[in-house]
Each structure stands twice: as C-alpha cells, then as structure tokens.
Design an enzyme around this catalytic site. Structure first.
Site, PDB file in Angstrom:
ATOM      1  N   HIS A  86       0.813  -1.218   0.000  1.00 48.98           N
ATOM      2  CA  HIS A  86       0.000   0.000   0.000  1.00 48.98           C
ATOM      3  C   HIS A  86       0.850   1.273   0.000  1.00 48.98           C
ATOM      4  CE1 HIS A  86       0.411  -0.052   4.529  1.00 48.98           C
ATOM      5  NE2 HIS A  86       0.445   1.262   4.330  1.00 48.98           N
ATOM      6  N   ASP A 112       0.196  -7.636   1.695  1.00 49.47           N
ATOM      7  CA  ASP A 112       0.591  -6.226   1.676  1.00 49.47           C
ATOM      8  C   ASP A 112       2.114  -6.058   1.652  1.00 49.47           C
ATOM      9  OD1 ASP A 112       0.244  -3.498   1.591  1.00 49.47           O
ATOM     10  OD2 ASP A 112      -0.154  -3.263   3.727  1.00 49.47           O
ATOM     11  N   SER A 135       4.751   2.770   7.964  1.00 52.12           N
ATOM     12  CA  SER A 135       4.397   1.612   7.149  1.00 52.12           C
ATOM     13  C   SER A 135       5.576   1.153   6.314  1.00 52.12           C
ATOM     14  CB  SER A 135       3.238   1.942   6.206  1.00 52.12           C
ATOM     15  OG  SER A 135       2.017   1.660   6.800  1.00 52.12           O
TER      16      SER A 135
END
Length: 260
Positions: free
Chosen positions: A48, A77, A151
């Site tokens: 993402h 992911d 992230s």
C-alpha cells in the site's frame, strides 16, 4: 494520506504517510518506509505504500537513489523493490516460531516526513499479541508507537533481527465511534516468516537468524540505521488525490481521517 485497509470490519488504518494536494505539487511526495533485505539491493516495504507510484526515490543515511517494483504480494501487503545502486547493509530475518509474548521490540522508520525530523526514528515497546485482528495468525500485535510513515519499516527484536513488517494500527476514530474509547498502541506487523516466504519465492538471497544476545537500543540504531530507508514518489507519477468520503464501519471501511 493514511491509507485504509478494507476488511476486518475496517478496523485497521494503514500507517502510510499523509498526502495532500499541495504536497502532490512538489518534486517528491513522501510515502513511507522500507528496509534492505539482501546484498543485491533488494528493499522491502508494504504494497500500500508504493501501489500508486512508478518512480520511487530512496533516501537513507548518506544515500539517495531510485528503485523499481519487481514483485508484490497484495494479500499480505508486501512489495519488493530493486534499487538502482548497491546498498551498504541489510537486515536479518528472525524465525517467528521463537517469538514470545512480552518480548521487547523496536520499530524503525520515517514517520511524519515534512512535519517532524527527516532523519530515522525509532520507538520501543513489546509484543502484546501473537496474532492480529480476528486471530489472524499472519500478524504480531505490538505496543511500540507508530505514526503515518512507519508503514513498511522493520520491527526488530533486541538482537537486531527483523520479526515483522510494520503494516497497520487499530483505528482510533473507529474505536471512538464504536466503543466510546481510544485504543493506545494497538499496532500490527506482518510476521517475518511470511516475508521470508515472499523473498524465497522471488529468489532473494536474504539472511535468517535466531535470537542471540540482547543489545542496547542505541547500539542497534547505530548499526541497523543504514538499512532503513525513507521512500518517496516523484509527484508526476502519482494520480490526483481522492476526495474524502463519509462512510460507516458497516461499509467495511472507516470514517475519513483528518490530518494530525
């Protein structure tokens, strides 16, 4: 923007870096974090983080470069990048079967780029759960604080081995609406065992490790810092930002998130 992970009743917020229309007009737009996993210039991050970017810029300790996406695992992911130059060091992956509840961990990354310091940041905490939401065995739950931009960064043990890839956090907005309370440091990382499978499936020569001697956080920051990278995207390669939408948790997403 803080990306929204659909599923699990929309309780998770991807810890991707906040984007705005104004930022999109700049030469590069901050995305999140990544880390080096081989001596051949392979970098791992969340899918993402880079899904809308075709021109990725890497920056780290005394290093700038470019990278391209060479493999993705959307289900877990994950994204694998190839840097355009040699990278000075790489991190080792730990076998998750030995990770215990209550172990100390450190989260490395480049959160809130353009707001706080542009240099590497780390936070400390513990493994607070051995599964994610709904007992999802792919994830670890941990308490080291993470912010937008963490992230894709590594979660490491006290020996400096990667135990997970920082991926998401429980949505405070959802919790405030649903249970009238604000969760604190309920964060999730994809286990390094799944990362190892992903790398092996793409013929990446990564290094594995067992837990060994505990080392001070200051020493780990010094040694591992060069392998953790800030990821940005050249603005012209990104699509226009979406307008916020008002939705409910029953629609499998969370309410729009305001900049913090």
């Amino acid at each position: 923007m803080i990306g929204k992970i659909r599923g699990a009743a929309g309780l998770l917020l991807a810890v991707g870096l906040l984007r705005s229309y104004a930022a999109a007009q700049e030469r590069v737009n901050p995305l999140g974090s990544g880390f080096v996993v081989s001596n051949q210039g392979h970098v791992v991050t969340n899918h993402h983080v880079v899904s809308n970017c075709t021109d990725i810029v890497l920056a780290g300790r005394g290093l700038t470069g470019r990278a391209r996406i060479i493999a993705v695992d959307k289900l877990n992911d994950l994204a694998l990048l190839q840097a355009d130059r040699p990278l000075p060091t790489s991190l080792k992956l730990r076998d998750n079967s030995r990770i215990k509840l209550g172990e100390a961990v450190l989260a490395f990354g480049f959160p809130l780029q353009g707001i706080t310091t542009s240099s590497l940041q780390l936070t400390t905490g513990t493994i607070s759960g051995l599964a994610g939401l709904g007992d999802d065995s792919r994830f670890l739950q941990f308490t080291a604080p993470v912010q937008p931009g963490n992230s894709g960064g590594p979660l490491v043990d006290e020996a400096g081995n990667v135990v997970g890839v920082v991926t998401s956090k429980l949505s405070s907005l959802w919790a405030a609406h649903a249970i009238s309370d604000i969760p604190q440091n309920v964060n999730f990382a994809l286990k390094s065992s799944l990362l190892a499978d992903f790398l092996a499936g793409n013929s990446v020569p990564f290094l594995g490790a067992a837990f060994e001697t505990r080392r001070p956080a200051t020493e780990l920051a010094d040694e591992l810092g060069a392998a953790v990278l800030a990821l940005s995207c050249r603005a012209e390669s990104q699509p226009p930002p979406e307008l916020p939408r008002t939705t409910t948790a029953s629609a499998r997403t969370v309410s729009p998130v305001s900049p913090k």
